[in-house]
Write a protein that holds these residues in place. Sequence first.
Motif, PDB file in Angstrom:
ATOM      1  N   LEU A 267     -57.698  27.478 -10.039  1.00  9.04           N
ATOM      2  CA  LEU A 267     -58.716  27.790  -9.028  1.00  9.04           C
ATOM      3  C   LEU A 267     -60.010  27.061  -9.337  1.00  9.04           C
ATOM      4  O   LEU A 267     -60.666  26.526  -8.435  1.00  9.04           O
ATOM      5  N   HIS A 268     -60.404  27.020 -10.595  1.00 10.89           N
ATOM      6  CA  HIS A 268     -61.598  26.260 -10.969  1.00 10.89           C
ATOM      7  C   HIS A 268     -61.420  24.778 -10.636  1.00 10.89           C
ATOM      8  O   HIS A 268     -62.343  24.120 -10.148  1.00 10.89           O
ATOM      9  N   MET A 269     -60.239  24.262 -10.916  1.00 13.05           N
ATOM     10  CA  MET A 269     -59.955  22.853 -10.631  1.00 13.05           C
ATOM     11  C   MET A 269     -60.119  22.560  -9.142  1.00 13.05           C
ATOM     12  O   MET A 269     -60.768  21.591  -8.740  1.00 13.05           O
ATOM     13  N   ALA A 270     -59.508  23.401  -8.336  1.00  9.24           N
ATOM     14  CA  ALA A 270     -59.555  23.187  -6.885  1.00  9.24           C
ATOM     15  C   ALA A 270     -60.974  23.299  -6.361  1.00  9.24           C
ATOM     16  O   ALA A 270     -61.418  22.488  -5.534  1.00  9.24           O
ATOM     17  N   ALA A 271     -61.714  24.304  -6.853  1.00 10.50           N
ATOM     18  CA  ALA A 271     -63.080  24.508  -6.386  1.00 10.50           C
ATOM     19  C   ALA A 271     -63.986  23.362  -6.805  1.00 10.50           C
ATOM     20  O   ALA A 271     -64.801  22.880  -6.024  1.00 10.50           O
ATOM     21  N   GLY A 272     -63.848  22.924  -8.042  1.00  7.06           N
ATOM     22  CA  GLY A 272     -64.682  21.832  -8.520  1.00  7.06           C
ATOM     23  C   GLY A 272     -64.484  20.546  -7.758  1.00  7.06           C
ATOM     24  O   GLY A 272     -65.387  19.722  -7.653  1.00  7.06           O
ATOM     25  N   GLN A 273     -63.265  20.338  -7.213  1.00  8.80           N
ATOM     26  CA  GLN A 273     -62.973  19.123  -6.452  1.00  8.80           C
ATOM     27  C   GLN A 273     -63.113  19.317  -4.944  1.00  8.80           C
ATOM     28  O   GLN A 273     -62.873  18.406  -4.167  1.00  8.80           O
ATOM     29  N   GLY A 274     -63.472  20.525  -4.525  1.00  6.97           N
ATOM     30  CA  GLY A 274     -63.639  20.792  -3.095  1.00  6.97           C
ATOM     31  C   GLY A 274     -62.334  20.860  -2.330  1.00  6.97           C
ATOM     32  O   GLY A 274     -62.300  20.600  -1.129  1.00  6.97           O
ATOM     33  N   ASN A 275     -61.249  21.225  -3.009  1.00  7.60           N
ATOM     34  CA  ASN A 275     -59.941  21.322  -2.358  1.00  7.60           C
ATOM     35  C   ASN A 275     -59.774  22.704  -1.726  1.00  7.60           C
ATOM     36  O   ASN A 275     -59.170  23.612  -2.313  1.00  7.60           O
ATOM     37  N   LEU A 276     -60.312  22.867  -0.539  1.00  7.57           N
ATOM     38  CA  LEU A 276     -60.360  24.190   0.096  1.00  7.57           C
ATOM     39  C   LEU A 276     -58.979  24.761   0.373  1.00  7.57           C
ATOM     40  O   LEU A 276     -58.754  25.962   0.235  1.00  7.57           O
ATOM     41  N   GLU A 277     -58.030  23.885   0.761  1.00 11.17           N
ATOM     42  CA  GLU A 277     -56.686  24.383   1.045  1.00 11.17           C
ATOM     43  C   GLU A 277     -56.047  24.969  -0.204  1.00 11.17           C
ATOM     44  O   GLU A 277     -55.389  26.010  -0.158  1.00 11.17           O
ATOM     45  N   ALA A 278     -56.247  24.307  -1.328  1.00  5.41           N
ATOM     46  CA  ALA A 278     -55.700  24.813  -2.585  1.00  5.41           C
ATOM     47  C   ALA A 278     -56.375  26.116  -2.973  1.00  5.41           C
ATOM     48  O   ALA A 278     -55.727  27.041  -3.476  1.00  5.41           O
ATOM     49  N   ILE A 279     -57.691  26.204  -2.761  1.00  5.48           N
ATOM     50  CA  ILE A 279     -58.411  27.440  -3.057  1.00  5.48           C
ATOM     51  C   ILE A 279     -57.821  28.598  -2.277  1.00  5.48           C
ATOM     52  O   ILE A 279     -57.542  29.675  -2.813  1.00  5.48           O
ATOM     53  N   ASN A 280     -57.612  28.376  -0.978  1.00  3.44           N
ATOM     54  CA  ASN A 280     -57.051  29.431  -0.128  1.00  3.44           C
ATOM     55  C   ASN A 280     -55.658  29.835  -0.583  1.00  3.44           C
ATOM     56  O   ASN A 280     -55.313  31.020  -0.601  1.00  3.44           O
ATOM     57  N   SER A 281     -54.842  28.849  -0.938  1.00  3.11           N
ATOM     58  CA  SER A 281     -53.475  29.142  -1.377  1.00  3.11           C
ATOM     59  C   SER A 281     -53.467  29.969  -2.652  1.00  3.11           C
ATOM     60  O   SER A 281     -52.712  30.943  -2.772  1.00  3.11           O
ATOM     61  N   ILE A 282     -54.295  29.570  -3.599  1.00  2.00           N
ATOM     62  CA  ILE A 282     -54.318  30.266  -4.882  1.00  2.00           C
ATOM     63  C   ILE A 282     -54.832  31.695  -4.725  1.00  2.00           C
ATOM     64  O   ILE A 282     -54.245  32.647  -5.246  1.00  2.00           O
ATOM     65  N   ILE A 283     -55.931  31.856  -3.980  1.00  2.00           N
ATOM     66  CA  ILE A 283     -56.504  33.197  -3.821  1.00  2.00           C
ATOM     67  C   ILE A 283     -55.580  34.098  -3.009  1.00  2.00           C
ATOM     68  O   ILE A 283     -55.439  35.288  -3.315  1.00  2.00           O
ATOM     69  N   SER A 284     -54.911  33.540  -1.995  1.00  2.00           N
ATOM     70  CA  SER A 284     -54.015  34.370  -1.184  1.00  2.00           C
ATOM     71  C   SER A 284     -52.797  34.822  -1.984  1.00  2.00           C
ATOM     72  O   SER A 284     -52.273  35.917  -1.766  1.00  2.00           O
ATOM     73  N   GLN A 349     -59.760  14.249 -19.630  1.00  2.00           N
ATOM     74  CA  GLN A 349     -58.804  14.933 -18.768  1.00  2.00           C
ATOM     75  C   GLN A 349     -59.319  15.192 -17.365  1.00  2.00           C
ATOM     76  O   GLN A 349     -58.593  15.699 -16.525  1.00  2.00           O
ATOM     77  N   TYR A 350     -60.585  14.862 -17.111  1.00  2.00           N
ATOM     78  CA  TYR A 350     -61.149  15.065 -15.778  1.00  2.00           C
ATOM     79  C   TYR A 350     -61.510  13.711 -15.171  1.00  2.00           C
ATOM     80  O   TYR A 350     -62.680  13.324 -15.153  1.00  2.00           O
ATOM     81  N   PRO A 351     -60.553  12.949 -14.679  1.00  2.00           N
ATOM     82  CA  PRO A 351     -60.837  11.602 -14.173  1.00  2.00           C
ATOM     83  C   PRO A 351     -61.786  11.587 -12.993  1.00  2.00           C
ATOM     84  O   PRO A 351     -62.498  10.607 -12.782  1.00  2.00           O
ATOM     85  N   ASN A 352     -61.816  12.660 -12.212  1.00  2.00           N
ATOM     86  CA  ASN A 352     -62.737  12.725 -11.071  1.00  2.00           C
ATOM     87  C   ASN A 352     -63.966  13.569 -11.382  1.00  2.00           C
ATOM     88  O   ASN A 352     -64.713  13.927 -10.479  1.00  2.00           O
TER      89      ASN A 352
END
Length: 417
Positions: A267-284, A349-352
């Motif tokens: 969830l931290h990974m997705a949030a830090g990169q602005g991946n909203l779809e992944a955030i929603n999937s993980i939280i749901s 480990q954080y290329p982006n």
Amino acid sequence: MDPKLFDAAAEGNIEPFKELRAPHVELQQIVTKILKDTILHINIKSQKVSTEFVTQILEMCHSLLLQVNAEGDAPLHVAARCGHSTIVQLLIQRAKTEEEEIDLESGLKPEWEMLKMTNYENNTALHEAARQGSDDVVEILTEEGDPDFHYSANNLGETPLYLAAARGYNRIVIQILESCTTAAHEGPNGKTALHEVAIMLYPDTVKKILEKKKSLTKVTDQHGWTPLHYAAYYRRHWHHTEVVELLLECDRSTAYIGDKDRRMTPLHMAAGQGNLEAINSIISNCPDCYELEVDRAAHREPLCLVYESGDRKAVNNQNVSVSYITKYGYSELEKEIQELSKDVGKGNQYPNGVIRIREGTKIEDSPKQDESAEEEKETRASHLVVATLIATVTFAAAFTFPGGYNSEKGQNQGTAI
């Protein structure tokens, strides 16, 4: 090697070698000076590779079938590396007829023994074919080989399954999984084939690996990243959400695994990169995973703000409110975010970067010329607050859904319940 013989081998011309057949001349002794390539190696490597030449040479000297060069390559290694499926099939068929002529200690099928041969890099022919993406060759090797053979890692820690996965050769990954019952999955630095297909975001391949090797969802690499970490971190195309969903459906517990450097979860990974779809999937799928905290690389410091339901008077543990940051900025926090947008983690480990700042976005304050500039500052500051809260990257974060704040006196007063 005589240049004329070298040219004849490269051209697939059998005649000069027929003339050499005499008691004092052995074809296996005719090799190049440095690589010790035989005439069989030379022809297979050439642009004029000839099934007829290979067939006739093996009839004249069957021991060339298993003779290796200075790199430990048998002719099958070379044929697999070059993607010559017809030659690969020919060599395997020839091995099947050599049972009485070649002394094999194990007593297993001779073609299986040839397929298991490794060169000095510990590569089998399947390693070579998987690296090059030769679908036809891989199909022949896996169908003709021992289905229970493990195909271990080479000197670089790469198995054939991993090599194909890392290069996005999905058909090869699926072919190996379907034909080799115990094919190894390891790669270098603790990664597995599932890590790689999660990075590539190929749902069909992810699904196939999960069918065969479900336990790989929990395997972490040297940075403590699971396949879900990678799927949440990268967003290359629209398959991104599907891959995240597949991994969560297989094992939801992976959403709670933090990495080694900052204890960052997917969830931290997705949030830090602005991946909203992944955030929603993980939280749901895992609604309570937002409670997990992260560590700073060097130390912990409660810098985060509590921002809920539009309460702009909420303060952090340093008594700095949301409205203050919106109006005046927070240089210390802005510097943190800028640093986190770079790859400052251990081992790169954080290329982006830990937090992705999209192109064109500026955190630094600029002179306020008019009302639009003031609005831009307020919007930028609000985004900074939200990014800090949602990403919760370097902060001991108090993350909450509606539920109120702690009213008891003490160091935690004002923080979210």
